[in-house]
Design a protein around this motif. Structure first.
Motif, PDB file in Angstrom:
ATOM      1  N   UNK A   1       0.829  -1.204   0.000  1.00 25.65           N
ATOM      2  CA  UNK A   1       0.000   0.000   0.000  1.00 25.65           C
ATOM      3  C   UNK A   1       0.862   1.252   0.000  1.00 25.65           C
ATOM      4  N   UNK A   2       1.974   1.180   0.694  1.00 23.14           N
ATOM      5  CA  UNK A   2       2.870   2.337   0.770  1.00 23.14           C
ATOM      6  C   UNK A   2       3.885   2.369  -0.361  1.00 23.14           C
ATOM      7  N   UNK A   3       4.343   1.187  -0.747  1.00 27.73           N
ATOM      8  CA  UNK A   3       5.391   1.069  -1.771  1.00 27.73           C
ATOM      9  C   UNK A   3       4.946   0.092  -2.864  1.00 27.73           C
ATOM     10  N   UNK A   4       4.163   0.521  -3.822  1.00 27.85           N
ATOM     11  CA  UNK A   4       3.673  -0.416  -4.848  1.00 27.85           C
ATOM     12  C   UNK A   4       4.785  -0.970  -5.741  1.00 27.85           C
ATOM     13  N   UNK A   5       5.937  -0.323  -5.751  1.00 29.09           N
ATOM     14  CA  UNK A   5       7.050  -0.817  -6.559  1.00 29.09           C
ATOM     15  C   UNK A   5       7.770  -1.987  -5.893  1.00 29.09           C
ATOM     16  N   UNK A   6       7.371  -2.377  -4.700  1.00 27.35           N
ATOM     17  CA  UNK A   6       7.991  -3.496  -3.994  1.00 27.35           C
ATOM     18  C   UNK A   6       7.330  -4.828  -4.347  1.00 27.35           C
ATOM     19  N   UNK A   7       6.631  -4.868  -5.453  1.00 31.35           N
ATOM     20  CA  UNK A   7       5.915  -6.074  -5.853  1.00 31.35           C
ATOM     21  C   UNK A   7       6.866  -7.232  -6.156  1.00 31.35           C
ATOM     22  N   UNK A   8       8.009  -6.949  -6.764  1.00 24.56           N
ATOM     23  CA  UNK A   8       8.986  -8.010  -7.057  1.00 24.56           C
ATOM     24  C   UNK A   8       9.545  -8.608  -5.766  1.00 24.56           C
ATOM     25  N   UNK A   9       9.771  -7.772  -4.772  1.00 34.72           N
ATOM     26  CA  UNK A   9      10.252  -8.271  -3.481  1.00 34.72           C
ATOM     27  C   UNK A   9       9.189  -9.149  -2.827  1.00 34.72           C
ATOM     28  N   UNK A  10       7.939  -8.781  -3.010  1.00 32.32           N
ATOM     29  CA  UNK A  10       6.842  -9.585  -2.480  1.00 32.32           C
ATOM     30  C   UNK A  10       6.813 -10.952  -3.161  1.00 32.32           C
ATOM     31  N   UNK A  11       7.047 -10.985  -4.460  1.00 33.67           N
ATOM     32  CA  UNK A  11       7.083 -12.257  -5.181  1.00 33.67           C
ATOM     33  C   UNK A  11       8.223 -13.141  -4.683  1.00 33.67           C
ATOM     34  N   UNK A  12       9.377 -12.544  -4.418  1.00 33.12           N
ATOM     35  CA  UNK A  12      10.515 -13.309  -3.903  1.00 33.12           C
ATOM     36  C   UNK A  12      10.196 -13.872  -2.518  1.00 33.12           C
ATOM     37  N   UNK A  13       9.607 -13.053  -1.664  1.00 29.66           N
ATOM     38  CA  UNK A  13       9.222 -13.519  -0.324  1.00 29.66           C
ATOM     39  C   UNK A  13       8.167 -14.609  -0.413  1.00 29.66           C
ATOM     40  N   UNK A  14       7.278 -14.495  -1.378  1.00 38.70           N
ATOM     41  CA  UNK A  14       6.246 -15.513  -1.573  1.00 38.70           C
ATOM     42  C   UNK A  14       6.862 -16.847  -1.987  1.00 38.70           C
ATOM     43  N   UNK A  15       7.835 -16.795  -2.888  1.00 35.96           N
ATOM     44  CA  UNK A  15       8.507 -18.025  -3.314  1.00 35.96           C
ATOM     45  C   UNK A  15       9.224 -18.691  -2.145  1.00 35.96           C
ATOM     46  N   UNK A  16       9.837 -17.892  -1.293  1.00 38.46           N
ATOM     47  CA  UNK A  16      10.492 -18.459  -0.113  1.00 38.46           C
ATOM     48  C   UNK A  16       9.468 -19.051   0.841  1.00 38.46           C
ATOM     49  N   UNK A  17       8.333 -18.391   0.990  1.00 34.56           N
ATOM     50  CA  UNK A  17       7.279 -18.865   1.879  1.00 34.56           C
ATOM     51  C   UNK A  17       6.719 -20.208   1.418  1.00 34.56           C
ATOM     52  N   UNK A  18       6.508 -20.343   0.104  1.00 35.03           N
ATOM     53  CA  UNK A  18       5.935 -21.565  -0.441  1.00 35.03           C
ATOM     54  C   UNK A  18       6.982 -22.632  -0.758  1.00 35.03           C
ATOM     55  N   UNK A  19       8.266 -22.322  -0.568  1.00 30.37           N
ATOM     56  CA  UNK A  19       9.327 -23.290  -0.820  1.00 30.37           C
ATOM     57  C   UNK A  19       9.581 -23.515  -2.291  1.00 30.37           C
ATOM     58  N   UNK A  20       9.494 -22.489  -3.098  1.00 29.37           N
ATOM     59  CA  UNK A  20       9.664 -22.618  -4.539  1.00 29.37           C
ATOM     60  C   UNK A  20      10.999 -22.095  -5.040  1.00 29.37           C
TER      61      UNK A  20
END
Length: 77
Positions: A30-49
């Protein structure tokens, strides 16, 4: 949250599930919409991908198969 970020998240159900489990990312996007790629990386780590996690999982499965084969050969002797 910006509309384009919401539209992107609606196409990616895995990211939507991740953000629901990790509300910190909702606030950050919400504050930093350009951090979407970092969110994807964190998601991959969360799901073990990530690649190291996949290799580790494969190695664990291979070790289990080797152990089962060793037990089967001992039983037959």
């Amino acid at each position: 949250m910006r509309e384009e970020v919401q539209a992107y998240l609606s196409t990616r159900q895995d990211l939507l599930f991740f953000i629901r489990n990790q509300p910190v990312w909702y606030r950050r996007l919400s504050r930093e919409p350009y951090a979407l790629k970092e969110c994807e990386i964190a998601s991959k780590q969360f799901f073990g991908q990530t690649f190291p996690q996949k290799v580790d999982r494969f190695q664990n499965q291979l070790n289990m198969v080797n152990t089962m084969l060793a037990l089967m050969t001992q039983r037959n002797q």
